[in-house]
Design a protein around this motif. Sequence first.
Motif, mmCIF file in Angstrom:
data_model
loop_
_atom_site.group_PDB
_atom_site.id
_atom_site.type_symbol
_atom_site.label_atom_id
_atom_site.label_comp_id
_atom_site.label_asym_id
_atom_site.label_seq_id
_atom_site.Cartn_x
_atom_site.Cartn_y
_atom_site.Cartn_z
ATOM 1 N N PRO A 171 -15.071 3.788 -2.146
ATOM 2 C CA PRO A 171 -16.090 4.802 -1.977
ATOM 3 C C PRO A 171 -15.534 5.968 -2.998
ATOM 4 O O PRO A 171 -16.313 7.096 -3.132
ATOM 5 C CB PRO A 171 -15.903 5.477 -0.482
ATOM 6 C CG PRO A 171 -14.278 5.337 -0.066
ATOM 7 C CD PRO A 171 -14.145 3.851 -0.841
ATOM 8 N N ASP A 172 -14.270 6.067 -3.523
ATOM 9 C CA ASP A 172 -14.068 7.251 -4.447
ATOM 10 C C ASP A 172 -14.714 7.032 -5.892
ATOM 11 O O ASP A 172 -15.282 5.537 -6.112
ATOM 12 C CB ASP A 172 -12.524 7.364 -4.526
ATOM 13 C CG ASP A 172 -11.744 6.311 -4.896
ATOM 14 O OD1 ASP A 172 -12.137 5.552 -5.905
ATOM 15 O OD2 ASP A 172 -10.557 6.157 -4.482
ATOM 16 N N ASP A 173 -14.473 7.853 -6.651
ATOM 17 C CA ASP A 173 -15.130 7.749 -8.121
ATOM 18 C C ASP A 173 -14.285 6.830 -9.141
ATOM 19 O O ASP A 173 -14.599 6.679 -10.388
ATOM 20 C CB ASP A 173 -15.230 9.244 -8.754
ATOM 21 C CG ASP A 173 -14.136 9.633 -8.903
ATOM 22 O OD1 ASP A 173 -12.901 9.457 -8.582
ATOM 23 O OD2 ASP A 173 -14.191 11.012 -9.315
ATOM 24 N N GLY A 174 -13.358 6.295 -8.496
ATOM 25 C CA GLY A 174 -12.396 5.400 -9.359
ATOM 26 C C GLY A 174 -11.171 6.210 -9.904
ATOM 27 O O GLY A 174 -10.155 5.458 -10.307
ATOM 28 N N GLU A 175 -11.106 7.273 -9.816
ATOM 29 C CA GLU A 175 -10.014 8.163 -10.356
ATOM 30 C C GLU A 175 -8.593 7.806 -9.740
ATOM 31 O O GLU A 175 -7.527 7.667 -10.057
ATOM 32 C CB GLU A 175 -10.334 9.656 -10.259
ATOM 33 C CG GLU A 175 -9.215 10.461 -10.971
ATOM 34 C CD GLU A 175 -9.336 12.139 -10.882
ATOM 35 O OE1 GLU A 175 -8.378 12.847 -10.913
ATOM 36 O OE2 GLU A 175 -10.625 12.264 -10.435
ATOM 37 N N ALA A 176 -8.720 7.790 -8.173
ATOM 38 C CA ALA A 176 -7.450 7.567 -7.393
ATOM 39 C C ALA A 176 -6.954 6.196 -7.849
ATOM 40 O O ALA A 176 -5.853 5.993 -8.001
ATOM 41 C CB ALA A 176 -7.828 7.602 -5.981
ATOM 42 N N ALA A 177 -7.955 5.225 -7.900
ATOM 43 C CA ALA A 177 -7.482 3.797 -8.331
ATOM 44 C C ALA A 177 -6.841 3.822 -9.675
ATOM 45 O O ALA A 177 -5.929 2.924 -9.865
ATOM 46 C CB ALA A 177 -8.887 2.858 -8.165
ATOM 47 N N ALA A 178 -7.370 4.629 -10.690
ATOM 48 C CA ALA A 178 -6.818 4.404 -12.039
ATOM 49 C C ALA A 178 -5.362 5.165 -11.836
ATOM 50 O O ALA A 178 -4.507 4.442 -12.383
ATOM 51 C CB ALA A 178 -7.782 5.298 -12.841
ATOM 52 N N ARG A 179 -5.181 6.142 -11.071
ATOM 53 C CA ARG A 179 -3.798 6.564 -10.897
ATOM 54 C C ARG A 179 -2.947 5.794 -10.309
ATOM 55 O O ARG A 179 -1.688 5.652 -10.457
ATOM 56 C CB ARG A 179 -4.116 8.100 -10.242
ATOM 57 C CG ARG A 179 -4.893 9.174 -11.033
ATOM 58 C CD ARG A 179 -5.000 10.374 -10.264
ATOM 59 N NE ARG A 179 -3.654 11.047 -9.804
ATOM 60 C CZ ARG A 179 -3.738 12.051 -8.724
ATOM 61 N NH1 ARG A 179 -4.679 12.376 -8.215
ATOM 62 N NH2 ARG A 179 -2.501 12.640 -8.341
ATOM 63 N N ASN A 180 -3.455 5.103 -9.401
ATOM 64 C CA ASN A 180 -2.697 4.105 -8.425
ATOM 65 C C ASN A 180 -2.174 3.144 -9.463
ATOM 66 O O ASN A 180 -0.937 2.519 -9.493
ATOM 67 C CB ASN A 180 -3.429 3.686 -7.209
ATOM 68 C CG ASN A 180 -3.331 4.566 -6.093
ATOM 69 O OD1 ASN A 180 -2.594 5.650 -6.229
ATOM 70 N ND2 ASN A 180 -4.454 4.457 -5.505
ATOM 71 N N ARG A 227 0.752 -1.265 0.106
ATOM 72 C CA ARG A 227 -0.035 0.127 0.146
ATOM 73 C C ARG A 227 0.916 1.262 -0.094
ATOM 74 O O ARG A 227 0.290 2.319 -0.030
ATOM 75 C CB ARG A 227 -1.043 -0.057 1.080
ATOM 76 C CG ARG A 227 -0.260 0.164 2.601
ATOM 77 C CD ARG A 227 -1.319 0.138 3.536
ATOM 78 N NE ARG A 227 -2.316 0.913 3.386
ATOM 79 C CZ ARG A 227 -3.433 1.251 4.321
ATOM 80 N NH1 ARG A 227 -3.814 0.028 5.227
ATOM 81 N NH2 ARG A 227 -4.479 2.040 4.157
ATOM 82 N N GLY A 228 2.103 1.098 0.211
ATOM 83 C CA GLY A 228 3.115 2.348 0.017
ATOM 84 C C GLY A 228 2.908 3.165 -1.392
ATOM 85 O O GLY A 228 2.821 2.538 -2.220
ATOM 86 N N GLY A 229 2.898 4.174 -1.223
ATOM 87 C CA GLY A 229 2.680 5.255 -2.218
ATOM 88 C C GLY A 229 1.372 5.439 -2.457
ATOM 89 O O GLY A 229 0.565 5.088 -1.905
ATOM 90 N N GLY A 230 1.030 5.992 -3.789
ATOM 91 C CA GLY A 230 -0.345 6.132 -4.189
ATOM 92 C C GLY A 230 -0.938 7.293 -3.692
ATOM 93 O O GLY A 230 -0.313 8.088 -2.955
ATOM 94 N N VAL A 231 -2.248 7.579 -4.217
ATOM 95 C CA VAL A 231 -3.021 8.728 -3.844
ATOM 96 C C VAL A 231 -4.235 8.607 -3.399
ATOM 97 O O VAL A 231 -5.113 9.535 -2.861
ATOM 98 C CB VAL A 231 -3.170 9.421 -5.311
ATOM 99 C CG1 VAL A 231 -1.672 9.920 -5.920
ATOM 100 C CG2 VAL A 231 -4.059 8.620 -6.328
ATOM 101 N N SER A 232 -4.574 7.448 -3.067
ATOM 102 C CA SER A 232 -5.965 7.112 -2.259
ATOM 103 C C SER A 232 -5.897 7.502 -0.733
ATOM 104 O O SER A 232 -4.775 7.870 -0.184
ATOM 105 C CB SER A 232 -6.302 5.472 -2.126
ATOM 106 O OG SER A 232 -6.692 5.203 -3.412
ATOM 107 N N GLU A 233 -6.961 8.054 -0.352
ATOM 108 C CA GLU A 233 -6.852 8.542 1.167
ATOM 109 C C GLU A 233 -8.159 7.837 2.120
ATOM 110 O O GLU A 233 -8.567 6.995 1.366
ATOM 111 C CB GLU A 233 -7.536 10.161 0.947
ATOM 112 C CG GLU A 233 -6.437 11.072 0.207
ATOM 113 C CD GLU A 233 -6.885 12.326 0.155
ATOM 114 O OE1 GLU A 233 -7.964 12.795 0.546
ATOM 115 O OE2 GLU A 233 -5.964 13.170 -0.203
#
Length: 254
Positions: free
Chosen positions: A41-50, A22-28
């Motif tokens: 719960p997010d719109d998928g944008e964070a997962a796509a970036r990750n 889980r290190g790094g990435g942009v999810s909160e």
Amino acid sequence: MPDVEVISAKCLNGVAHGFLGRGGGVSEGTASGLDVGFGGPDDGEAAARNRQIAIDAVLPGADLAMVEQIHSAKAVIVDGPVSSAQRQQADALVTDRAGLLLGIVTADCAPVLFADTEAGVIGAAHAGWRGAHGGVVEAAVEAMERIGGDRKRIRAAIGPCIVQPSYEVDGDFRTQFEPGDSQFFAAGRAGRWQFDLSGYVHGRLQSAGIGEIEAVGLDTYAEPDRFFSFRRATHRGEANYGRQFSLIGMPSTG
């Protein structure tokens, strides 16, 4: 933002691969970090970036192929990138195409990465207890052999997953593995057992005739700062458990 952790296996030296935590990435939030699952719960944008961050950490510029994981024993052959809308329902995928990353998402289940470098054939499998018991690792090996792989040359690495001290199950669960697999259960609390998922997957790979097998031996449940875990999140009553990536690809020679 912490650095992305890419855990490698010695048996897969020479192949672009990684078990990511889980290190790094942009999810909160409760699944902060490198959460690559679209079920949060997010719109998928964070997962796509990750996902792109993970790709860049393992094989920059590669295309990605995945499946819709359903805890099955089905393996498919892929020959190019697969979008979310095009994914087949399966729990293993294999390819002989260079420059293509195969991706598996887990959150306690065992990710397994395979390579026959002589044939240029790779594979990835999502081996939860149900899929492993049903034969998903054997299905992956058979699919690799259909495109030129040889099980005697295949090397397989079992990534971070929930390990025996953290994996309590009941008697009904154990009964599904009887009579031949009692060695993968240790006595726990009254009426409870501790299941060795990694050891069980290792045993299935060994029985399938795989030439070299390695387990990284890391517990997703016990290291909350390092890995996502479905069971840990459930025990804590958290709304989202997060998912981590396991990736493998053969670099393009072109």
